[in-house]
Design a protein around this motif. Structure first.
Motif, short mmCIF file in Angstrom:
data_model
loop_
_atom_site.label_atom_id
_atom_site.label_comp_id
_atom_site.label_asym_id
_atom_site.label_seq_id
_atom_site.Cartn_x
_atom_site.Cartn_y
_atom_site.Cartn_z
N CYS A 153 -7.05 -6.20 -2.47
CA CYS A 153 -6.05 -7.29 -2.57
C CYS A 153 -4.70 -6.77 -3.04
CB CYS A 153 -6.54 -8.41 -3.49
SG CYS A 153 -8.01 -9.23 -2.91
N ARG A 194 -4.90 -11.82 3.73
CA ARG A 194 -6.09 -11.00 3.53
C ARG A 194 -7.01 -11.09 4.75
NH1 ARG A 194 -10.47 -11.46 -1.34
NH2 ARG A 194 -11.41 -9.43 -0.99
N ARG A 222 -5.52 -9.07 7.59
CA ARG A 222 -5.71 -7.63 7.39
C ARG A 222 -7.13 -7.22 7.71
NH1 ARG A 222 -1.43 -5.35 4.01
NH2 ARG A 222 0.09 -7.00 3.66
N SER A 248 -2.74 -8.03 -8.06
CA SER A 248 -3.00 -8.43 -6.67
C SER A 248 -1.74 -9.00 -6.05
CB SER A 248 -4.11 -9.48 -6.64
OG SER A 248 -5.31 -8.95 -7.10
N THR A 267 -0.58 -14.11 -2.76
CA THR A 267 -1.78 -14.60 -3.45
C THR A 267 -1.72 -16.09 -3.69
OG1 THR A 267 -0.80 -14.03 -5.60
CG2 THR A 267 -2.29 -12.42 -4.61
N ASN A 281 -6.54 -2.55 1.84
CA ASN A 281 -5.74 -3.70 1.41
C ASN A 281 -6.60 -4.94 1.25
OD1 ASN A 281 -2.77 -2.98 3.42
ND2 ASN A 281 -3.39 -2.16 1.46
N THR A 282 -7.52 -5.14 2.18
CA THR A 282 -8.40 -6.31 2.15
C THR A 282 -9.31 -6.28 0.93
OG1 THR A 282 -8.38 -6.44 4.56
CG2 THR A 282 -10.16 -7.58 3.43
N VAL A 316 -2.03 -9.54 -2.31
CA VAL A 316 -2.52 -9.89 -0.98
C VAL A 316 -3.59 -10.95 -1.15
CG1 VAL A 316 -3.71 -9.08 1.08
CG2 VAL A 316 -2.05 -7.61 -0.03
N GLY A 317 -3.40 -12.08 -0.51
CA GLY A 317 -4.39 -13.14 -0.62
C GLY A 317 -4.32 -14.10 0.55
#
Length: 69
Positions: free
Chosen positions: A53, A10, A13, A3, A66, A49-50, A5-6
């Motif tokens: 992640c 997130r 997005r 991961s 993240t 992406n959401t 993306v956080g």
């Protein structure tokens, strides 16, 4: 796949995915197919992406959100 993306990234997005979905519907209703298709692709990408992640562009740029609060 790790991961990368956080947090706020997130959420942003997810908001963009919904916004581009709205643009898609509006564009298709007014007959602008090219704009609608482009917005649909962007919406699907941000939604993916959401959900996963993970973002390939983030990985290529060495970005990891993240650990954000």
């Amino acid at each position: 796949m790790d991961s990368n993306v956080g947090g706020r990234d997130r959420i942003a997005r997810a908001v963009l995915a919904v916004a581009f979905a709205a643009v898609t519907l509006q564009a298709l209703r007014s007959g602008r197919r090219t704009r609608g298709l482009l917005a649909a692709v962007l919406s699907a990408g941000f939604a993916l992406n959401t959900v996963t992640c993970f973002c390939t562009v983030n990985r290529m740029l060495g970005i990891d959100t993240t650990g954000e609060e």
